[in-house]
Design an enzyme around this catalytic site. Structure first.
Site, PDB file in Angstrom:
ATOM      1  N   SER A   6       0.875  -1.229  -0.108  1.00 54.89           N
ATOM      2  CA  SER A   6      -0.026   0.012   0.253  1.00 54.89           C
ATOM      3  C   SER A   6       0.793   1.208   0.080  1.00 54.89           C
ATOM      4  O   SER A   6       1.998   1.306   0.625  1.00 54.89           O
ATOM      5  CB  SER A   6      -0.859  -0.081   1.274  1.00 54.89           C
ATOM      6  N   ASP A  31      -5.634   1.660  -2.013  1.00 56.46           N
ATOM      7  CA  ASP A  31      -6.799   2.171  -1.174  1.00 56.46           C
ATOM      8  C   ASP A  31      -7.469   3.271  -1.788  1.00 56.46           C
ATOM      9  O   ASP A  31      -7.004   4.274  -2.086  1.00 56.46           O
ATOM     10  CB  ASP A  31      -5.960   2.562   0.103  1.00 56.46           C
ATOM     11  N   HIS A  62      -8.584  -1.855  -2.825  1.00 54.17           N
ATOM     12  CA  HIS A  62      -9.445  -1.822  -1.724  1.00 54.17           C
ATOM     13  C   HIS A  62     -10.356  -0.648  -1.610  1.00 54.17           C
ATOM     14  O   HIS A  62     -10.058   0.525  -1.279  1.00 54.17           O
ATOM     15  CB  HIS A  62      -8.640  -2.060  -0.505  1.00 54.17           C
ATOM     16  N   GLY A 138      -8.803   3.995   7.318  1.00 55.32           N
ATOM     17  CA  GLY A 138      -8.941   5.653   7.032  1.00 55.32           C
ATOM     18  C   GLY A 138      -7.141   6.179   6.856  1.00 55.32           C
ATOM     19  O   GLY A 138      -6.997   6.639   5.806  1.00 55.32           O
ATOM     20  N   GLY A 141       0.131   3.710   8.786  1.00 58.92           N
ATOM     21  CA  GLY A 141       0.777   3.751   9.867  1.00 58.92           C
ATOM     22  C   GLY A 141       0.203   3.561  11.290  1.00 58.92           C
ATOM     23  O   GLY A 141       0.432   4.076  12.192  1.00 58.92           O
ATOM     24  N   ASP A 171      -5.072  -6.523   6.350  1.00 57.27           N
ATOM     25  CA  ASP A 171      -4.371  -5.123   6.200  1.00 57.27           C
ATOM     26  C   ASP A 171      -4.594  -4.247   7.410  1.00 57.27           C
ATOM     27  O   ASP A 171      -5.619  -3.847   7.831  1.00 57.27           O
ATOM     28  CB  ASP A 171      -5.590  -4.500   5.199  1.00 57.27           C
ATOM     29  N   GLY A 173      -1.154  -2.328   9.552  1.00 61.44           N
ATOM     30  CA  GLY A 173      -0.083  -2.158  10.821  1.00 61.44           C
ATOM     31  C   GLY A 173       0.713  -3.578  10.827  1.00 61.44           C
ATOM     32  O   GLY A 173       1.239  -3.959  11.489  1.00 61.44           O
ATOM     33  N   SER A 193       3.138   1.361   5.539  1.00 58.75           N
ATOM     34  CA  SER A 193       4.205   2.279   5.841  1.00 58.75           C
ATOM     35  C   SER A 193       5.535   1.764   6.115  1.00 58.75           C
ATOM     36  O   SER A 193       6.628   2.248   6.025  1.00 58.75           O
ATOM     37  CB  SER A 193       3.637   3.276   6.766  1.00 58.75           C
TER      38      SER A 193
HETATM   39  C1  DX5 Z   1      -5.975   1.602   5.859  1.00 56.85           C
HETATM   40  C2  DX5 Z   1      -5.574   1.111   4.593  1.00 56.85           C
HETATM   41  C3  DX5 Z   1      -4.527   0.257   4.789  1.00 56.85           C
HETATM   42  C4  DX5 Z   1      -3.156   0.893   5.129  1.00 56.85           C
HETATM   43  C5  DX5 Z   1      -2.098  -0.032   5.279  1.00 56.85           C
HETATM   44  O1  DX5 Z   1      -7.382   2.320   5.559  1.00 56.85           O
HETATM   45  O2  DX5 Z   1      -6.877   0.135   4.183  1.00 56.85           O
HETATM   46  O3  DX5 Z   1      -4.467  -0.573   3.455  1.00 56.85           O
HETATM   47  O4  DX5 Z   1      -2.755   1.784   4.142  1.00 56.85           O
HETATM   48  O5  DX5 Z   1      -0.969   0.702   5.789  1.00 56.85           O
HETATM   49  P1  DX5 Z   1       0.097   0.377   7.052  1.00 56.85           P
HETATM   50  O6  DX5 Z   1       0.667  -0.953   6.633  1.00 56.85           O
HETATM   51  O7  DX5 Z   1       0.852   1.582   7.198  1.00 56.85           O
HETATM   52  O8  DX5 Z   1      -0.986   0.231   7.977  1.00 56.85           O
HETATM   53 ZN    ZN Z   2      -6.349  -1.104   2.286  1.00 55.60          ZN
END
Ligand code: DX5
Ligand code: ZN
Length: 209
Positions: A6, A31, A62, A138, A141, A171, A173, A193
């Site tokens: 992502s 996303d 997504h 949303g 990170g 999906d 963290g 992230s």
């Molecule tokens: C949250 C997104 C995720 C997110 C993942 O709304 O759906 O895909 O960007 O990013 P990290 O890995 O940083 O949590």
């Molecule tokens: Zn996502």
């Protein structure tokens, strides 16, 4: 295990996507946040639609919107392997599964941390992927929600018991520490992230693999 990267946390979308070309990430996780169904970091479709010009990687889209007719149609013209929408977004889940399949694209169904897997069970024999959210959608990170591990275990047991041909994706963290809490239960992970905030994307992807 497949990796879907992502770029929601990237400051420069174009640079991030180009950088991913030099990695072995399996998919680019796109996303789409509409700012209403989900409040958060929105990147408009007019920017997202440029990704296939910058990369030949397949997209894992997504959708965090309830305007499914509009956005399934718009994303269907991109290089999508999967389009995933939220079970919470509509009462017409079967209609949108059929719509995605009608474009020759695999369909995923996403569930929020507060939604139980019972909500997706009726549709599991119709979809190709379940996306278990391990953060509230949303933003990139955020911290991995620990209860996700139990949910993944429950889901995996059900899929094995029913011999369903479906993959599990998680999906939010995901990093070198939290990967250990999901890897036994999933076929794919989304990581944002952790990869894109680093100066060496491939090195981070290697630690996840
Ligand atoms: C949250 C997104 C995720 C997110 C993942 O709304 O759906 O895909 O960007 O990013 P990290 O890995 O940083 O949590
Ligand atoms: Zn996502």
């Amino acid at each position: 295990m497949k990796i879907s990267t992502s770029f929601l946390s990237c400051k420069n979308l174009e640079k991030g996507i180009k950088e991913l070309n030099f990695t072995d990430t399996d998919y680019i996780h796109v996303d789409f946040i509409d700012g209403k169904f989900v409040v958060g970091k929105t990147i408009p479709f007019r920017k997202l639609k440029k990704i296939p010009k910058l990369s030949s990687k397949r997209l894992d889209v997504h959708l965090m919107t309830d305007k499914l007719d509009k956005y399934i149609k718009k994303f269907s013209i991109l290089n999508c392997e999967y389009i995933t929408f939220h079970v919470e977004a509509t009462k017409q889940v079967e209609k949108y599964i059929s719509m995605i399949h009608s474009y020759g694209i695999k369909c995923g169904l996403a569930i929020n941390p507060s939604t139980s897997i019972e909500e997706v069970i009726p549709y599991l024999d119709m979809v190709d992927l379940v996306l278990v959210m391990s953060v509230v959608p949303g933003y990139g990170g955020q911290s991995f929600i620990e209860e996700t591990t139990n949910k993944l275990l429950e889901l995996k047991k059900y899929i094995q018991k029913e011999k369903l041909d479906i993959i599990i994706n998680v999906d939010g963290g995901i990093n070198n520490e939290t990967i250990g809490k999901v890897k036994d239960y999933v076929d794919m992970v989304v990581s944002g992230s952790y990869i894109t905030n680093s100066s060496n994307y491939q090195e981070k992807i290697d630690t996840l693999r």
